[in-house]
Design a protein around this motif. Structure first.
Motif, mmCIF file in Angstrom:
data_model
loop_
_atom_site.group_PDB
_atom_site.id
_atom_site.type_symbol
_atom_site.label_atom_id
_atom_site.label_comp_id
_atom_site.label_asym_id
_atom_site.label_seq_id
_atom_site.Cartn_x
_atom_site.Cartn_y
_atom_site.Cartn_z
ATOM 1 N N LYS A 1 0.957 -1.432 -0.420
ATOM 2 C CA LYS A 1 0.305 -0.441 0.385
ATOM 3 C C LYS A 1 1.031 1.310 0.734
ATOM 4 O O LYS A 1 1.747 1.184 0.803
ATOM 5 C CB LYS A 1 -0.496 0.145 1.011
ATOM 6 N N VAL A 2 0.797 2.104 -0.267
ATOM 7 C CA VAL A 2 0.943 3.333 -0.351
ATOM 8 C C VAL A 2 -0.054 4.599 -0.598
ATOM 9 O O VAL A 2 -0.855 4.520 -0.273
ATOM 10 C CB VAL A 2 1.908 3.999 -1.913
ATOM 11 N N SER A 3 0.676 5.884 0.475
ATOM 12 C CA SER A 3 0.003 7.270 -0.059
ATOM 13 C C SER A 3 0.417 8.055 0.059
ATOM 14 O O SER A 3 1.486 8.418 0.837
ATOM 15 C CB SER A 3 -0.750 6.939 2.183
ATOM 16 N N ILE B 1 -4.962 6.377 -0.359
ATOM 17 C CA ILE B 1 -4.616 5.300 -0.305
ATOM 18 C C ILE B 1 -4.822 4.311 -1.224
ATOM 19 O O ILE B 1 -6.171 4.614 -2.441
ATOM 20 C CB ILE B 1 -4.673 4.639 1.058
ATOM 21 N N SER B 2 -3.719 3.760 -2.096
ATOM 22 C CA SER B 2 -3.844 2.951 -3.514
ATOM 23 C C SER B 2 -2.541 2.212 -2.860
ATOM 24 O O SER B 2 -2.331 1.634 -1.967
ATOM 25 C CB SER B 2 -3.450 3.364 -4.805
ATOM 26 N N ASP B 3 -2.355 0.913 -4.198
ATOM 27 C CA ASP B 3 -1.036 0.457 -3.579
ATOM 28 C C ASP B 3 -0.461 0.192 -5.467
ATOM 29 O O ASP B 3 -0.822 0.058 -5.921
ATOM 30 C CB ASP B 3 -1.643 -1.165 -3.499
ATOM 31 N N ILE B 4 0.558 -0.341 -5.263
ATOM 32 C CA ILE B 4 1.662 -0.489 -6.093
ATOM 33 C C ILE B 4 1.384 -0.865 -7.229
ATOM 34 O O ILE B 4 0.993 -0.706 -8.318
ATOM 35 C CB ILE B 4 3.280 -0.181 -6.337
ATOM 36 N N ASP B 5 1.027 -2.315 -7.347
ATOM 37 C CA ASP B 5 0.040 -2.954 -8.131
ATOM 38 C C ASP B 5 -0.585 -1.947 -8.999
ATOM 39 O O ASP B 5 -1.038 -2.313 -10.318
ATOM 40 C CB ASP B 5 -0.180 -4.284 -7.658
ATOM 41 N N THR B 6 -1.487 -1.994 -8.248
ATOM 42 C CA THR B 6 -2.723 -0.991 -8.928
ATOM 43 C C THR B 6 -2.677 0.130 -9.809
ATOM 44 O O THR B 6 -2.931 0.774 -10.848
ATOM 45 C CB THR B 6 -4.149 -0.587 -7.553
#
Length: 202
Positions: A4-6, A97-102
């Protein structure tokens, strides 16, 4: 492992983000003449507009949308203390908030750094098989970070824009701000989950 990333931003910027359908890099936002409530250090933002990127699609750091690998970032602590360019506190700061893969599914030009991307000795890495080299649990997500301030500020960066539909959650400090965000989201189709997380703040 989903990482996850912010991305933190002021709630006053949310309408523009929703209207544009994406988060723009600082470089692109300036080019488009979009109004922005700045919460960071202006001098660092200016430096990032010219600091070169040697991986992904090149350019400068300011041409990329930055994310941290944790909520409650070092910059958020700086915002809590107040600085010359912003004295508004944390109350109205959002965590997108998301994630690197998305994000990488919609943006091929991404990279990450092992420490704060603005530092001269930061390693720029676009080989995502190396993502596990970041110590997410013991360092980056650690609540007390005085001994590894630089490492906690490792960044994920996506070239030019990040599509709004890749944002999965919006973290806020209070229920009152959550309700404001929910009202703004009524105008768009994609509505990330709004979560109240006071522990993400100082």
């Amino acid at each position: 492992m989903t990482v996850k990333v912010s991305h933190i931003t002021h709630i006053d910027n949310l309408i523009s983000i929703l209207t544009q359908g994406c988060l723009w890099s600082d470089h692109k936002r300036i080019e488009l003449g979009l109004v922005n409530q700045n919460i960071g250090y202006s001098h660092i933002k200016q430096r990032r507009l010219v600091r070169p990127v040697n991986v992904a699609t090149g350019g400068t750091i300011g041409q990329y949308v930055p994310f941290n690998f944790c909520p409650r970032s070092v910059m958020l602590f700086v915002i809590h203390k107040g600085h010359d360019d912003y004295q508004g506190g944390q109350e109205r700061v959002l965590h997108l908030i998301s994630d690197i893969d998305t994000i990488r599914l919609t943006n091929d030009n991404c990279f990450f750094t092992d420490i704060h991307a603005d530092l001269d000795y930061a390693e720029q890495i676009d080989d995502f098989t190396r993502i596990n080299e970041l110590d997410l649990e013991r360092i980056i997500n650690e609540r007390y970070w005085s001994d590894f301030k630089e490492e906690k500020q490792a960044e994920f960066l996506a070239f030019e824009s990040v599509a709004w539909h890749t944002i999965r959650q919006i973290g806020v400090k209070t229920q009152a701000v959550a309700e404001e965000v929910s009202v703004l989201l009524q105008a768009v189709q994609h509505k990330p989950e709004v979560i109240v997380r006071p522990k993400w703040y100082c």
